[in-house]
Motif scaffolding. Structure first.
Motif, short mmCIF file in Angstrom:
data_model
loop_
_atom_site.label_atom_id
_atom_site.label_comp_id
_atom_site.label_asym_id
_atom_site.label_seq_id
_atom_site.Cartn_x
_atom_site.Cartn_y
_atom_site.Cartn_z
N PRO A 2 83.42 5.82 1.51
CA PRO A 2 83.09 4.75 2.48
C PRO A 2 81.59 4.46 2.48
N THR A 3 81.25 3.23 2.83
CA THR A 3 79.85 2.82 2.91
C THR A 3 79.62 1.98 4.15
N LEU A 4 78.35 1.87 4.51
CA LEU A 4 77.91 0.94 5.54
C LEU A 4 77.00 -0.08 4.88
N VAL A 5 77.21 -1.34 5.21
CA VAL A 5 76.28 -2.39 4.83
C VAL A 5 75.39 -2.58 6.06
N VAL A 6 74.12 -2.27 5.93
CA VAL A 6 73.19 -2.31 7.05
C VAL A 6 72.34 -3.58 6.94
N THR A 12 68.66 -5.81 3.94
CA THR A 12 70.06 -5.41 3.84
C THR A 12 70.14 -4.30 2.82
N TRP A 13 70.87 -3.23 3.15
CA TRP A 13 71.03 -2.14 2.19
C TRP A 13 72.36 -1.44 2.43
N LEU A 14 72.78 -0.63 1.47
CA LEU A 14 74.03 0.12 1.53
C LEU A 14 73.75 1.58 1.76
N VAL A 15 74.61 2.21 2.56
CA VAL A 15 74.52 3.65 2.81
C VAL A 15 75.88 4.25 2.48
N ASP A 16 75.91 5.17 1.50
CA ASP A 16 77.14 5.89 1.18
C ASP A 16 77.39 6.94 2.25
N LEU A 17 78.66 7.09 2.63
CA LEU A 17 79.05 8.05 3.66
C LEU A 17 79.94 9.12 3.03
#
Length: 97
Positions: A2-6, A12-17
């Motif tokens: 899962p990821t978050l689009v911040v 804007t950036w992506l964070v892997d969870l």
């Protein structure tokens, strides 16, 4: 994973969870995901990832946390496309890569 689009102001950036992880979100630099929005509390919210599920909860923040535009009341499991609002920051949950 899962990821978050911040989305925060003009960034804007992506964070892997990764699985079996816990993330604190807020204004404090010590947070796992520090946010620059002044309307975020120092320790605003927490994400817990386990077994393919991701749960968000507010940590008693001053301005509250929104989930899909509604105030977050208690821990909630996130679904694909859910939008988290923390101050002027928007985070979109992507459950699938």
């Amino acid at each position: 994973m899962p990821t978050l689009v911040v989305r925060e102001e003009d960034r804007t950036w992506l964070v892997d969870l990764p699985d079996a992880a816990e993330w604190t979100l807020g204004r404090a630099h010590a947070c796992d995901l520090p946010l620059e929005t002044p309307r975020a509390s120092r320790r605003h919210a927490r994400l817990r990832v386990a077994g393919g599920r991701c749960v968000i909860e507010d940590l008693g923040s001053t301005n509250g946390t929104l989930l899909n535009g509604a105030p977050l009341e208690g821990p909630r499991e996130l679904a694909e496309g859910d939008e988290i609002g923390i101050g002027d920051c928007r985070l979109v949950f992507r459950g699938r890569p």
